[in-house]
Design a protein around this motif. Structure first.
Motif, PDB file in Angstrom:
ATOM      1  N   ASN A  60     100.704  25.564  25.409  1.00 33.89           N
ATOM      2  CA  ASN A  60     100.336  24.683  26.523  1.00 33.89           C
ATOM      3  C   ASN A  60     101.551  24.033  27.160  1.00 33.89           C
ATOM      4  OD1 ASN A  60      97.555  25.134  26.401  1.00 33.89           O
ATOM      5  ND2 ASN A  60      97.266  23.583  24.803  1.00 33.89           N
ATOM      6  N   GLU A  61     102.558  23.745  26.352  1.00 33.21           N
ATOM      7  CA  GLU A  61     103.793  23.189  26.899  1.00 33.21           C
ATOM      8  C   GLU A  61     104.506  24.212  27.779  1.00 33.21           C
ATOM      9  OE1 GLU A  61     105.562  20.089  26.544  1.00 33.21           O
ATOM     10  OE2 GLU A  61     103.500  19.481  26.129  1.00 33.21           O
ATOM     11  N   TYR A  63     103.041  27.092  29.213  1.00 35.55           N
ATOM     12  CA  TYR A  63     102.226  27.704  30.265  1.00 35.55           C
ATOM     13  C   TYR A  63     101.257  26.715  30.917  1.00 35.55           C
ATOM     14  CZ  TYR A  63     104.004  32.009  28.240  1.00 35.55           C
ATOM     15  OH  TYR A  63     104.823  33.015  27.777  1.00 35.55           O
ATOM     16  N   ASP A  64     101.608  25.461  30.957  1.00 35.81           N
ATOM     17  CA  ASP A  64     100.885  24.447  31.733  1.00 35.81           C
ATOM     18  C   ASP A  64      99.413  24.345  31.301  1.00 35.81           C
ATOM     19  OD1 ASP A  64     100.512  22.425  33.551  1.00 35.81           O
ATOM     20  OD2 ASP A  64     100.075  23.789  35.225  1.00 35.81           O
ATOM     21  N   ASN A  65      99.215  23.957  30.048  1.00 36.79           N
ATOM     22  CA  ASN A  65      97.884  23.675  29.513  1.00 36.79           C
ATOM     23  C   ASN A  65      96.901  24.835  29.724  1.00 36.79           C
ATOM     24  OD1 ASN A  65      96.278  21.927  28.048  1.00 36.79           O
ATOM     25  ND2 ASN A  65      95.293  21.104  29.878  1.00 36.79           N
TER      26      ASN A  65
END
Length: 476
Positions: A60-61, A63-65
């Motif tokens: 998530n860090e 690939y934007d959540n």
């Protein structure tokens, strides 16, 4: 492979569902890291949740959540009937455990086979094909004369190699052949570990059928047990069962297991292999095979445990029924006592005839004749052997454990036979029971009741006894 078959396969096959899933990259990469790279067969709930939580956080860090749900939610999805990526069960400590299903194992195996290899070792694989064909032809088609001729040719080939070695000719493998053999060895070992999961799954399905019969059938114990034993025999008599139990016998054989450990240790002494496989993937192969094989073997032990519980429950039910009948008889007797029957025939038992003996049928008391007894005491000297009183002794389990540790210092495993040869069992059956007690309470001991061994032991009098008992192996 017809059109209809492939269409149905794509819709229903669990392995293809994994490959076509929306979260394919996250699921496969996570499973590969925690189960393949880290060589875990099973994982506790607390551990796998922590791993998944950290892994999702990193994704998530980056690939934007991209994965918004919690790690628990994803883990529940992995175990659901819809996906079936993981098998979830509860261990003896009541904590949930997770392991890969055969379908997920097949997906991982398929994807690993897709990886681009440095080179393809066709020569070694072709030699393996030739060896297999030669073995089949030798064992099935050849008559005795042809078999002898073939063995003589092999003997000549061995003599030629011995002669070349004595003449200092270099007939060792070059780097190319070393890599080919190692790659084939690694591929075979990897597929063998995947096969264990499928074997365990098949055995568990057969055991589930047995469990259903235990739960649903109301006929006699003999009929239920006969049906269950037929299933158990079916497991062992199938080709897959015969092959597995033959393999398990080889793997747990002390000499072959020790030889396997020695060869795996020596494997990475070779500089070419050491450079080719820097992670030493096959170093712990024997331990991984033992772990996987033990899981398959435990499926059979689980059936035996269920049978024992079934018998205990049936005995309890039958005893309860007997008590109920006794209470019913007591109540009937009290009812008759309050309302005494007017006729002699007041109770009938259909189909049975009982003989009733009245107290009035007993003979009258007869006076017995007096007997004269000799009142003088005749003294006699009796020799009593008191040696057995001096044979009192104490079995110190700490000494027995130290004997086991000493053998395991230079061996990966040792059996009771090895301990007897090295240290001797000098206090008879009591000392042998001490070793059995250690094996029962140790997680590093394997008791294989299918194989029997015979031990020669001595007691304090020097008498030799031969004891037959299950094979017991202590491992590091």
């Amino acid at each position: 492979m017809t059109f209809e078959y492939l269409k149905n396969l794509k819709t229903n096959n669990q392995t293809l569902k994994i490959l076509n899933s929306e979260n394919f990259s996250m699921v496969i990469s996570f499973f590969y890291i925690i189960f393949i790279e880290q060589k875990n067969i099973t994982l506790k709930h607390s551990i796998i949740v922590d791993f998944l939580d950290d892994y999702l956080y990193n994704l998530n860090e980056t690939y934007d959540n991209i994965f918004p749900k919690s790690s628990i939610s994803y883990l529940n999805d992995f175990c659901s009937d819809k996906y079936g990526y993981l098998r979830k069960y509860h261990g003896s400590d009541d904590e949930a455990y997770y392991e890969l299903t055969p379908y997920t194992q097949k997906a991982l195996e398929f994807l690993q086979d897709l990886e681009k290899k440095e080179f393809v070792g066709t020569r070694t694989k072709f030699n393996v094909i030739l060896e297999l064909l030669e073995d089949l032809e030798f064992e099935t088609n050849y008559n005795d004369e042809q078999r002898i001729k073939s063995l003589e040719e092999e003997k000549k080939e061995l003599d030629r190699k011995i002669k070349d070695i004595k003449e200092k000719k270099d007939i060792r493998f070059d780097n190319s052949r070393i890599k080919e053999h190692f790659m084939l060895l690694e591929e075979t070992a990897r597929k063998l570990k995947y096969d264990f999961t499928q074997i365990e799954y098949n055995f568990r399905n057969l055991n589930d059928i047995a469990m259903e019969q235990i739960a649903t059938r109301d006929d006699g114990k003999g009929d239920v047990l006969e049906s269950i034993f037929d299933i158990e025999d079916n497991i062992r008599e199938q080709n897959q069962g015969k092959s597995f139990f033959a393999f398990w016998k080889l793997l747990t054989d002390a000499k072959k297991s020790e030889k396997l450990s020695s060869m795996l240790d020596n494997l990475y002494e070779n500089e070419t292999i050491k450079e080719f496989d820097k992670n030493e993937k096959l170093k712990s192969l024997k331990y991984e095979l033992l772990q996987s094989g033990q899981k398959v073997s435990n499926v059979s032990y689980k059936l035996i445990e269920q049978l024992r519980r079934y018998l205990d429950d049936r005995v309890w039910i039958e005893n309860k029924r007997i008590l109920e009948l006794c209470k019913s008889i007591e109540k009937t007797a009290l009812t008759i006592k309050r309302d005494i029957p007017k006729t002699n025939s007041f109770f009938e038992i259909k189909g049975e005839k009982s003989s009733i003996k009245s107290v009035f049928e007993n003979s009258l008391y007869e006076i017995k004749e007096n007997k004269d007894f000799i009142t003088t005491i005749e003294e006699k000297h009796i020799d009593i052997n008191l040696d057995s009183f001096y044979h009192q002794f104490f079995i110190d389990e700490s000494i027995l454990k130290e004997n086991i540790k000493q053998l395991l210092l230079y061996k990966p495993q040792c059996s009771l036979d090895d301990i007897n040869k090295e240290f001797g069992i000098k206090k008879g059956i009591a000392e042998l029971i001490g070793y059995l007690s250690i094996a029962k309470n140790s997680p590093n001991a394997i008791v294989d009741e299918k194989f029997k061994i015979k031990l020669e032991i001595k007691d304090f009098d020097g008498d030799i006894k031969i004891v037959s008992l299950p094979k017991i192996v202590f491992v590091k």
